[in-house]
Design an enzyme around this catalytic site. Structure first.
Site, PDB file in Angstrom:
ATOM      1  N   GLY A 157      -0.488  39.732 -34.308  1.00  0.00           N
ATOM      2  CA  GLY A 157      -1.294  40.354 -32.964  1.00  0.00           C
ATOM      3  C   GLY A 157      -2.530  39.842 -33.142  1.00  0.00           C
ATOM      4  N   CYS A 158      -2.988  40.351 -31.776  1.00  0.00           N
ATOM      5  CA  CYS A 158      -4.242  39.709 -30.889  1.00  0.00           C
ATOM      6  C   CYS A 158      -5.428  40.867 -31.893  1.00  0.00           C
ATOM      7  CB  CYS A 158      -4.723  39.737 -29.744  1.00  0.00           C
ATOM      8  SG  CYS A 158      -4.038  41.659 -29.322  1.00  0.00           S
ATOM      9  N   TYR A 159      -5.693  41.702 -31.879  1.00  0.00           N
ATOM     10  CA  TYR A 159      -6.707  42.872 -32.543  1.00  0.00           C
ATOM     11  C   TYR A 159      -6.009  42.347 -34.544  1.00  0.00           C
ATOM     12  CZ  TYR A 159      -7.454  45.719 -28.497  1.00  0.00           C
ATOM     13  OH  TYR A 159      -7.878  46.412 -27.825  1.00  0.00           O
ATOM     14  N   SER A 185      -8.362  38.939 -35.181  1.00  0.00           N
ATOM     15  CA  SER A 185      -9.440  39.362 -35.224  1.00  0.00           C
ATOM     16  C   SER A 185      -9.833  39.990 -36.189  1.00  0.00           C
ATOM     17  CB  SER A 185     -10.308  40.375 -33.775  1.00  0.00           C
ATOM     18  OG  SER A 185      -9.461  41.173 -33.420  1.00  0.00           O
TER      19      SER A 185
END
Length: 344
Positions: free
Chosen positions: A147-149, A152
């Protein structure tokens, strides 16, 4: 040339995959699929592609037929049968959704209210964050794209956790995302009049990416990790900035911490550790596959502050998926991904 198909091609991540694959030196778009727009050309849905990609949108089975690699960008709970068909057809399957990210089926059911119907299939899946799990990705045939979060956060904390510079408890993640992170479907919170000139947290302490974040951080730390994760919606189209707070152990100085990060990411072409004094900004990674990391020390509290910025549609989704394809199939990891972020 590799034949690559995209299922869910008219979602934001799906069309971003099309954009990337159009310039990939070793892969061509084979077929594109969309339940909502079957029969239409993708350039009718996204006019920016007119003359560049006018592929007609077909069924899932047609997209799988003859493909070397199939990307699926679908809501949770829909990817298992597609993955099985791809493996039977001899195609690499890369899932941009959540169905192959979590190792524990009970955790998946608890957070997504869905069940793993094919446990044997999940036993073959690789959670594929390239900078952290490269060896597992090489030669894989079933890939769960992070996933994106979680991307990061994991990239922001990996060197500190693996190096024992911080503990795995009491990690605080204050993250902000552009509106594309919510997908193409319209909701009240992403409506222009609600989002524009506004700024607020959402899904406070209950976002579905929480268990994925904790799963990866636990692997890195070698012990259970616990996080307080609060996402916010930015009134911009794309980008994520995660500001992460952790208690520094052992009295390491900021230059020592930064050197650890430089050493850790020495062979990672898409991670940029910024010079001391600079701060990561989503503007500088927009439309690219880069992750910018800046490091800061609060001398008063002894906290390490990590700021990690990515484009949620590229490094947080489609770009990372292509990076995983490159690694899994033995291609140059950077193939098709060396976009220069817009300077303005």
């Amino acid at each position: 040339m590799l034949k690559a198909s995209v299922i869910g091609a008219t979602g934001y991540a799906g069309v971003e995959l099309c954009r990337i694959l159009l310039t990939h030196p070793q892969a061509n778009i084979h077929r594109l699929s969309s339940v909502s727009f079957t029969g239409k050309a993708i350039s009718e849905v996204y006019p920016a592609l007119r003359g560049l990609c006018d592929e007609r949108l077909v069924s899932e089975d047609e997209a799988i037929d003859g493909a070397d690699v199939v990307f699926a960008s679908l809501p949770a709970g829909l990817s298992e049968p597609i993955a099985r068909k791809c493996l039977q057809a001899g195609a690499l399957f890369i899932d941009l959704g959540a169905d192959f990210r979590l190792h524990d089926p009970d955790t998946y059911e608890s957070w997504y209210q869905k069940k793993y119907e094919d446990p044997e299939l999940h036993g073959q899946a690789v959670y594929a964050l390239p900078e952290l799990f490269r060896e597992e990705i090489e030669g894989a045939r079933l890939i769960g794209n992070p996933g994106c979060y979680p991307t990061s956060v994991a990239l922001g904390l990996a060197p500190a956790l693996k190096g024992g510079l911080i503990g795995s408890e009491d990690l605080i993640i204050d993250a902000k995302s552009g509106a594309t992170g919510a997908g193409r479907g319209l909701s009240q919170t992403t409506h222009f009049c609600e989002c524009n000139e506004g700024f607020a947290p959402y899904k406070v302490a209950c976002h579905r990416h929480t268990p994925e974040i904790e799963q990866t951080l636990s692997i890195l730390a070698g012990e259970p990790a616990a996080v307080t994760f609060v996402p916010h919606l930015l009134p911009v189209s794309r980008g994520i900035v995660s500001t992460i707070y952790a208690k520094l152990k052992g009295g390491a100085s900021l230059p020592e911490v930064r050197q650890r990060y430089l050493d850790f990411y020495e062979s990672a072409p898409f991670v940029r550790v910024l010079p001391e004094g600079e701060v990561s900004n989503l503007r500088n990674v927009r439309c690219s596959n880069y992750c910018d990391i800046s490091l800061h020390l609060d001398a008063h509290t002894g906290r390490l502050i990590v700021v990690s910025a990515i484009d949620n549609m590229v490094k947080g989704a489609a770009g990372q998926a292509v990076q995983n394809m490159n690694i899994a199939l033995g291609l140059d990891e950077t193939a098709g991904l060396l976009f220069v972020p817009p300077a303005i």
